[in-house]
Scaffold this motif. Structure first.
Motif, mmCIF file in Angstrom:
data_model
loop_
_atom_site.group_PDB
_atom_site.id
_atom_site.type_symbol
_atom_site.label_atom_id
_atom_site.label_comp_id
_atom_site.label_asym_id
_atom_site.label_seq_id
_atom_site.Cartn_x
_atom_site.Cartn_y
_atom_site.Cartn_z
ATOM 1 N N GLU A 52 -15.576 20.188 -27.337
ATOM 2 C CA GLU A 52 -16.604 21.025 -26.971
ATOM 3 C C GLU A 52 -16.823 21.502 -25.522
ATOM 4 O OE1 GLU A 52 -20.122 18.949 -28.410
ATOM 5 O OE2 GLU A 52 -19.753 19.113 -30.563
ATOM 6 N N ASP A 53 -16.440 20.523 -24.466
ATOM 7 C CA ASP A 53 -16.630 21.170 -23.181
ATOM 8 C C ASP A 53 -15.355 21.909 -22.702
ATOM 9 O OD1 ASP A 53 -19.151 19.799 -22.799
ATOM 10 O OD2 ASP A 53 -18.122 17.940 -22.041
ATOM 11 N N LEU A 54 -14.321 22.071 -23.325
ATOM 12 C CA LEU A 54 -12.890 22.622 -23.090
ATOM 13 C C LEU A 54 -13.487 24.185 -23.169
ATOM 14 C CD1 LEU A 54 -9.853 21.143 -24.669
ATOM 15 C CD2 LEU A 54 -10.299 21.200 -22.504
ATOM 16 N N GLU A 55 -13.035 24.718 -21.928
ATOM 17 C CA GLU A 55 -13.374 26.171 -21.890
ATOM 18 C C GLU A 55 -12.157 27.163 -22.544
ATOM 19 O OE1 GLU A 55 -15.806 27.505 -20.825
ATOM 20 O OE2 GLU A 55 -16.905 25.676 -20.095
ATOM 21 N N PRO A 56 -12.489 27.929 -23.168
ATOM 22 C CA PRO A 56 -11.469 28.878 -23.862
ATOM 23 C C PRO A 56 -10.495 29.355 -22.745
ATOM 24 C CG PRO A 56 -13.402 29.607 -24.451
ATOM 25 C CD PRO A 56 -13.829 28.569 -23.723
ATOM 26 N N GLU A 57 -10.841 29.636 -21.692
ATOM 27 C CA GLU A 57 -10.137 30.163 -20.587
ATOM 28 C C GLU A 57 -9.062 29.313 -20.197
ATOM 29 O OE1 GLU A 57 -13.430 29.583 -20.164
ATOM 30 O OE2 GLU A 57 -14.131 31.701 -20.238
ATOM 31 N N LEU A 58 -8.963 27.975 -20.478
ATOM 32 C CA LEU A 58 -7.779 27.184 -20.215
ATOM 33 C C LEU A 58 -6.545 27.606 -21.238
ATOM 34 C CD1 LEU A 58 -9.170 23.785 -19.773
ATOM 35 C CD2 LEU A 58 -8.547 25.208 -17.934
ATOM 36 N N GLU A 59 -6.929 27.841 -22.217
ATOM 37 C CA GLU A 59 -5.735 28.213 -23.268
ATOM 38 C C GLU A 59 -5.252 29.658 -23.111
ATOM 39 O OE1 GLU A 59 -6.571 26.935 -27.394
ATOM 40 O OE2 GLU A 59 -8.178 25.916 -26.507
ATOM 41 N N GLU A 60 -6.343 30.568 -22.768
ATOM 42 C CA GLU A 60 -6.082 31.838 -22.427
ATOM 43 C C GLU A 60 -5.130 32.273 -21.175
ATOM 44 O OE1 GLU A 60 -9.985 33.723 -22.066
ATOM 45 O OE2 GLU A 60 -10.169 33.486 -24.346
ATOM 46 N N ALA A 61 -5.774 31.200 -20.183
ATOM 47 C CA ALA A 61 -4.802 31.244 -18.804
ATOM 48 C C ALA A 61 -3.268 30.932 -19.274
ATOM 49 C CB ALA A 61 -5.167 30.466 -17.833
ATOM 50 N N ALA A 62 -3.082 29.854 -19.855
ATOM 51 C CA ALA A 62 -1.595 29.206 -20.370
ATOM 52 C C ALA A 62 -1.061 30.382 -21.120
ATOM 53 C CB ALA A 62 -1.863 28.242 -21.187
ATOM 54 N N ALA A 63 -1.695 31.156 -22.163
ATOM 55 C CA ALA A 63 -1.011 32.023 -22.761
ATOM 56 C C ALA A 63 -0.549 33.147 -22.084
ATOM 57 C CB ALA A 63 -1.935 32.465 -24.020
ATOM 58 N N SER A 64 -1.698 33.683 -21.176
ATOM 59 C CA SER A 64 -1.178 34.754 -20.255
ATOM 60 C C SER A 64 -0.091 34.484 -19.232
ATOM 61 C CB SER A 64 -2.523 35.075 -19.332
ATOM 62 O OG SER A 64 -2.770 34.194 -18.472
ATOM 63 N N LEU A 65 0.278 33.307 -18.713
ATOM 64 C CA LEU A 65 1.390 32.813 -18.206
ATOM 65 C C LEU A 65 2.710 32.881 -18.882
ATOM 66 C CD1 LEU A 65 -0.658 30.616 -15.890
ATOM 67 C CD2 LEU A 65 0.346 32.881 -15.229
ATOM 68 N N GLY A 66 2.290 33.023 -20.156
ATOM 69 C CA GLY A 66 3.670 32.765 -21.105
ATOM 70 C C GLY A 66 3.850 31.568 -21.876
ATOM 71 N N ALA A 67 2.880 30.868 -21.893
ATOM 72 C CA ALA A 67 2.966 29.613 -22.812
ATOM 73 C C ALA A 67 2.901 29.726 -24.031
ATOM 74 C CB ALA A 67 2.129 28.502 -22.162
ATOM 75 N N HIS A 68 3.846 28.920 -24.773
ATOM 76 C CA HIS A 68 3.697 29.121 -26.362
ATOM 77 C C HIS A 68 2.624 28.157 -26.575
ATOM 78 C CE1 HIS A 68 7.233 31.507 -26.680
ATOM 79 N NE2 HIS A 68 8.014 30.588 -25.793
ATOM 80 N N ARG A 69 2.317 28.164 -28.060
ATOM 81 C CA ARG A 69 1.142 27.361 -28.555
ATOM 82 C C ARG A 69 1.258 25.910 -28.057
ATOM 83 N NH1 ARG A 69 -2.690 29.400 -32.364
ATOM 84 N NH2 ARG A 69 -2.364 31.792 -32.540
ATOM 85 N N THR A 128 1.588 25.964 -13.183
ATOM 86 C CA THR A 128 2.220 26.291 -14.510
ATOM 87 C C THR A 128 3.607 26.900 -14.331
ATOM 88 O OG1 THR A 128 1.117 28.638 -14.089
ATOM 89 C CG2 THR A 128 0.152 27.057 -15.369
ATOM 90 N N GLU A 129 3.962 27.445 -13.136
ATOM 91 C CA GLU A 129 5.399 27.872 -12.831
ATOM 92 C C GLU A 129 6.100 26.688 -12.832
ATOM 93 O OE1 GLU A 129 5.282 30.082 -9.097
ATOM 94 O OE2 GLU A 129 4.089 31.613 -10.257
ATOM 95 N N ASP A 130 5.544 25.359 -12.324
ATOM 96 C CA ASP A 130 6.430 24.171 -12.298
ATOM 97 C C ASP A 130 6.848 23.853 -13.760
ATOM 98 O OD1 ASP A 130 6.543 24.019 -9.512
ATOM 99 O OD2 ASP A 130 4.568 22.820 -9.401
ATOM 100 N N TYR A 131 6.114 24.148 -14.738
ATOM 101 C CA TYR A 131 6.289 23.808 -16.127
ATOM 102 C C TYR A 131 7.097 24.876 -16.783
ATOM 103 C CZ TYR A 131 2.929 19.917 -16.191
ATOM 104 O OH TYR A 131 2.320 18.645 -15.936
ATOM 105 N N GLY A 132 7.478 25.710 -16.153
ATOM 106 C CA GLY A 132 8.168 26.910 -16.784
ATOM 107 C C GLY A 132 7.614 27.553 -17.723
ATOM 108 N N PHE A 133 6.232 28.140 -17.674
ATOM 109 C CA PHE A 133 5.554 28.945 -18.591
ATOM 110 C C PHE A 133 5.696 30.339 -18.435
ATOM 111 C CE2 PHE A 133 1.526 25.739 -19.054
ATOM 112 C CZ PHE A 133 2.461 25.053 -20.186
#
Length: 189
Positions: A40-57, A183-188
């Protein structure tokens, strides 16, 4: 569940599988109660930021969500296991108490007490108590380790949000740049 599995030749009642199913239903609320507030406390922006940086689900789940959820999951499973170890009421109906097949420790303790074997009942209880303490000693240091070091690249964003509260700004420039660098370190990208 037994009526669904029996036509396929899988027997649930009076088997270890039946005990497992009963203990899952007993322990699942403990896991849900520890994970739900984190979700409930997780912000949707975290997932959106990962997606915008090219991360798959899968990458988003593995590198962003899982590190944040791991302490809650471990706590929930530890609570569920602790509840399952001492469960007597619901499991007694499904276990069957077949020697070396579906015996459970609370039933062994009750059987020893009914036979006036207080030393045997005490020995079983002490072994279970020692196992519980060992599990607590194993889990507590690991939980403090997770509390100090979360490996999600977006943890600075989440931490900044928690520190500022709901009314403050979600991110600062420094936190966003650090998260992008991680995120660049993880290769997103």
């Amino acid at each position: 569940i037994g009526s669904i599995l029996e036509p396929h030749g899988i027997k649930v009642a009076f088997t270890p599988l039946g005990v497992l199913v009963a203990l899952i239903f007993i322990g699942l609320p403990f896991v849900v109660r520890t994970v739900q507030p984190i979700l409930e406390d997780l912000e949707p922006e975290l997932e959106e930021a990962a997606a915008s940086l090219g991360a798959h689900r899968w990458q988003t789940f593995r590198h962003v969500l899982l590190p944040i959820l791991t302490p809650a999951l471990l706590t929930g499973f530890a609570l569920a296991f602790a509840r399952a170890v001492g469960e007597y009421g619901s499991v007694i109906f499904i276990a069957g108490n077949m020697p070396m097949v579906s015996e459970i420790t609370p039933l062994l303790i009750i059987t020893k007490l009914e036979q006036y074997d207080y030393a045997g009942a005490t020995a079983i209880a002490v072994v279970m108590l020692v196992i519980s303490f060992v599990l607590l000693l194993i889990i507590n240091p690991n939980m403090s380790c997770f509390g100090k070091r979360i490996t999600s690249p977006f943890y600075p964003l989440l931490r900044k949000k928690r520190l500022k509260g709901k009314s403050g700004a979600a991110t600062g420039a420094g936190a966003g740049e650090k998260a992008a660098q991680k995120t660049e370190d993880y290769g997103f990208h």
